[in-house]
Design a protein around this motif. Structure first.
Motif, mmCIF file in Angstrom:
data_model
loop_
_atom_site.group_PDB
_atom_site.id
_atom_site.type_symbol
_atom_site.label_atom_id
_atom_site.label_comp_id
_atom_site.label_asym_id
_atom_site.label_seq_id
_atom_site.Cartn_x
_atom_site.Cartn_y
_atom_site.Cartn_z
ATOM 1 N N PRO A 97 -53.812 6.218 27.098
ATOM 2 C CA PRO A 97 -54.282 4.768 26.817
ATOM 3 C C PRO A 97 -56.273 4.785 27.373
ATOM 4 C CG PRO A 97 -52.371 4.142 27.740
ATOM 5 C CD PRO A 97 -52.574 5.620 27.860
ATOM 6 N N THR A 98 -57.009 4.194 26.889
ATOM 7 C CA THR A 98 -58.509 3.871 26.979
ATOM 8 C C THR A 98 -58.391 2.623 27.801
ATOM 9 O OG1 THR A 98 -58.906 2.629 25.560
ATOM 10 C CG2 THR A 98 -58.895 4.920 25.145
ATOM 11 N N ALA A 99 -59.483 2.709 29.290
ATOM 12 C CA ALA A 99 -59.953 1.559 29.634
ATOM 13 C C ALA A 99 -60.141 0.187 29.439
ATOM 14 C CB ALA A 99 -61.807 2.128 29.940
ATOM 15 N N ARG A 100 -60.491 0.437 28.061
ATOM 16 C CA ARG A 100 -59.950 -1.080 26.969
ATOM 17 C C ARG A 100 -58.720 -1.530 27.050
ATOM 18 N NH1 ARG A 100 -64.935 -3.558 24.395
ATOM 19 N NH2 ARG A 100 -65.589 -1.629 24.627
ATOM 20 N N GLU A 101 -58.058 -0.361 26.315
ATOM 21 C CA GLU A 101 -56.495 -0.768 26.275
ATOM 22 C C GLU A 101 -56.224 -1.579 27.888
ATOM 23 O OE1 GLU A 101 -54.699 1.425 23.153
ATOM 24 O OE2 GLU A 101 -55.832 3.108 24.050
ATOM 25 N N ARG A 102 -56.399 -0.530 28.774
ATOM 26 C CA ARG A 102 -55.722 -0.749 30.007
ATOM 27 C C ARG A 102 -56.275 -2.365 30.501
ATOM 28 N NH1 ARG A 102 -56.464 4.237 31.060
ATOM 29 N NH2 ARG A 102 -58.805 3.619 31.890
ATOM 30 N N LEU A 103 -57.734 -2.743 29.842
ATOM 31 C CA LEU A 103 -58.627 -4.425 30.646
ATOM 32 C C LEU A 103 -57.555 -4.966 29.782
ATOM 33 C CD1 LEU A 103 -62.025 -2.966 31.294
ATOM 34 C CD2 LEU A 103 -60.090 -3.535 32.917
ATOM 35 N N THR A 104 -56.830 -5.123 29.467
ATOM 36 C CA THR A 104 -57.679 -6.219 28.130
ATOM 37 C C THR A 104 -55.908 -6.921 28.139
ATOM 38 O OG1 THR A 104 -57.921 -5.043 25.858
ATOM 39 C CG2 THR A 104 -56.320 -6.653 25.393
ATOM 40 N N SER A 105 -55.327 -8.061 29.103
ATOM 41 C CA SER A 105 -54.610 -8.384 29.603
ATOM 42 C C SER A 105 -53.490 -8.860 28.201
ATOM 43 C CB SER A 105 -55.374 -9.787 30.485
ATOM 44 O OG SER A 105 -55.873 -11.136 29.054
ATOM 45 N N ARG A 106 -53.917 -8.743 27.140
ATOM 46 C CA ARG A 106 -52.669 -9.734 25.741
ATOM 47 C C ARG A 106 -52.069 -7.937 25.646
ATOM 48 N NH1 ARG A 106 -57.127 -10.970 21.702
ATOM 49 N NH2 ARG A 106 -58.250 -9.190 22.638
ATOM 50 N N LEU A 107 -51.845 -7.087 26.361
ATOM 51 C CA LEU A 107 -51.367 -5.613 25.981
ATOM 52 C C LEU A 107 -50.055 -5.591 27.240
ATOM 53 C CD1 LEU A 107 -53.853 -3.203 24.624
ATOM 54 C CD2 LEU A 107 -52.323 -4.503 23.026
ATOM 55 N N SER A 108 -48.924 -5.765 26.615
ATOM 56 C CA SER A 108 -47.422 -5.692 27.138
ATOM 57 C C SER A 108 -48.163 -3.769 27.468
ATOM 58 C CB SER A 108 -46.467 -5.941 27.229
ATOM 59 O OG SER A 108 -46.425 -4.671 25.766
ATOM 60 N N SER A 109 -47.065 -3.033 28.582
ATOM 61 C CA SER A 109 -47.264 -2.359 28.877
ATOM 62 C C SER A 109 -46.864 -1.098 27.940
ATOM 63 C CB SER A 109 -46.391 -2.008 30.059
ATOM 64 O OG SER A 109 -44.682 -2.537 30.049
ATOM 65 N N GLU A 110 -45.992 -1.407 26.675
ATOM 66 C CA GLU A 110 -45.719 -0.217 25.375
ATOM 67 C C GLU A 110 -47.083 -0.545 24.703
ATOM 68 O OE1 GLU A 110 -43.000 -3.846 25.187
ATOM 69 O OE2 GLU A 110 -43.332 -2.576 27.095
ATOM 70 N N GLU A 111 -47.361 -1.662 24.251
ATOM 71 C CA GLU A 111 -48.298 -2.031 23.187
ATOM 72 C C GLU A 111 -49.687 -1.333 23.522
ATOM 73 O OE1 GLU A 111 -46.966 -6.279 21.871
ATOM 74 O OE2 GLU A 111 -48.043 -6.061 23.418
ATOM 75 N N ARG A 112 -49.734 -0.724 22.466
ATOM 76 C CA ARG A 112 -51.276 -0.029 21.815
ATOM 77 C C ARG A 112 -52.482 -0.325 20.991
ATOM 78 N NH1 ARG A 112 -51.406 5.251 23.845
ATOM 79 N NH2 ARG A 112 -53.856 4.656 23.121
ATOM 80 N N LEU A 113 -53.506 -0.547 21.002
ATOM 81 C CA LEU A 113 -54.487 -0.256 20.057
ATOM 82 C C LEU A 113 -54.274 0.284 18.728
ATOM 83 C CD1 LEU A 113 -57.162 -2.059 21.694
ATOM 84 C CD2 LEU A 113 -55.580 -3.713 20.764
ATOM 85 N N ALA A 114 -54.844 0.189 17.986
ATOM 86 C CA ALA A 114 -54.357 1.611 16.931
ATOM 87 C C ALA A 114 -55.709 1.458 16.853
ATOM 88 C CB ALA A 114 -53.831 0.750 15.519
ATOM 89 N N CYS A 115 -56.888 1.231 16.642
ATOM 90 C CA CYS A 115 -57.870 1.449 16.981
ATOM 91 C C CYS A 115 -58.419 2.218 17.593
ATOM 92 C CB CYS A 115 -58.477 -0.053 16.617
ATOM 93 S SG CYS A 115 -59.416 -0.503 18.297
ATOM 94 N N GLN A 116 -57.901 2.594 18.899
ATOM 95 C CA GLN A 116 -58.035 3.648 20.403
ATOM 96 C C GLN A 116 -57.125 4.774 20.157
ATOM 97 O OE1 GLN A 116 -60.862 2.675 22.291
ATOM 98 N NE2 GLN A 116 -61.275 1.560 20.327
ATOM 99 N N ALA A 117 -55.614 4.507 19.997
ATOM 100 C CA ALA A 117 -54.765 5.379 20.030
ATOM 101 C C ALA A 117 -54.919 6.868 18.604
ATOM 102 C CB ALA A 117 -53.728 4.424 19.911
ATOM 103 N N VAL A 118 -55.600 7.532 19.515
ATOM 104 C CA VAL A 118 -55.309 9.172 18.679
ATOM 105 C C VAL A 118 -53.949 9.628 19.145
ATOM 106 C CG1 VAL A 118 -56.625 11.399 18.959
ATOM 107 C CG2 VAL A 118 -57.855 9.195 19.486
ATOM 108 N N VAL A 119 -53.606 9.917 17.632
ATOM 109 C CA VAL A 119 -52.622 10.498 17.397
ATOM 110 C C VAL A 119 -52.727 12.208 17.778
ATOM 111 C CG1 VAL A 119 -50.764 10.955 14.892
ATOM 112 C CG2 VAL A 119 -52.373 8.977 15.358
ATOM 113 N N LEU A 120 -51.839 12.557 18.445
ATOM 114 C CA LEU A 120 -51.488 13.775 18.241
ATOM 115 C C LEU A 120 -50.149 14.815 18.421
ATOM 116 C CD1 LEU A 120 -52.345 13.324 22.568
ATOM 117 C CD2 LEU A 120 -54.082 13.724 20.667
#
Length: 130
Positions: A97-120
């Motif tokens: 998770p990016t810093a922006r995702e970690r700072l977002t209080s709306r996300l639970s621990s298993e949720e991600r932002l699709a625009c920030q999550a790079v597929v490996l």
């Protein structure tokens, strides 16, 4: 360019040395993560849509390619929170998770932002509004 009646080139020699055919789109062999073409499979669970992701692509970019309806209002910079997804399988195949995702209080621990999550690697994602 072809002459209407004869179907011969209107300008002889115009296409010499040039390919008239379009290059075919690269298809990905997804037998295992980061396969020969560097492509992996992203599946959007309840929609039964899946697409291939190239190196460095986010879940949002793959969703746009396959036509999966993922919300996005911020231009993929991670501030609107409309592209929230939950990995069902393959969460380890996404970047940390990016810093922006970690700072977002709306996300639970298993949720991600699709625009920030790079597929490996191969993964399956869902969201609450499908």
């Amino acid at each position: 360019m072809f002459h209407y009646k004869s179907e011969k080139p209107a300008f002889p020699g115009f296409f010499q040395g040039r390919s008239r055919a379009r290059r075919p789109a690269t298809t990905c062999l997804v037998s295992h993560p980061l396969s020969y073409h560097g492509c992996v499979r992203v599946t959007f669970a309840p929609l039964n849509l899946s697409g291939s992701a190239r190196a460095g692509e986010t879940i949002l970019q793959v969703a746009r390619k396959v036509g999966a309806p993922l919300g996005n209002a911020c231009g993929a910079i991670g501030i609107c929170g409309r592209c929230v997804v939950r990995p069902v399988a393959g969460a380890v195949n996404l970047t940390e998770p990016t810093a922006r995702e970690r700072l977002t209080s709306r996300l639970s621990s298993e949720e991600r932002l699709a625009c920030q999550a790079v597929v490996l690697g191969d993964c399956i994602v869902t969201t609450t509004y499908w």
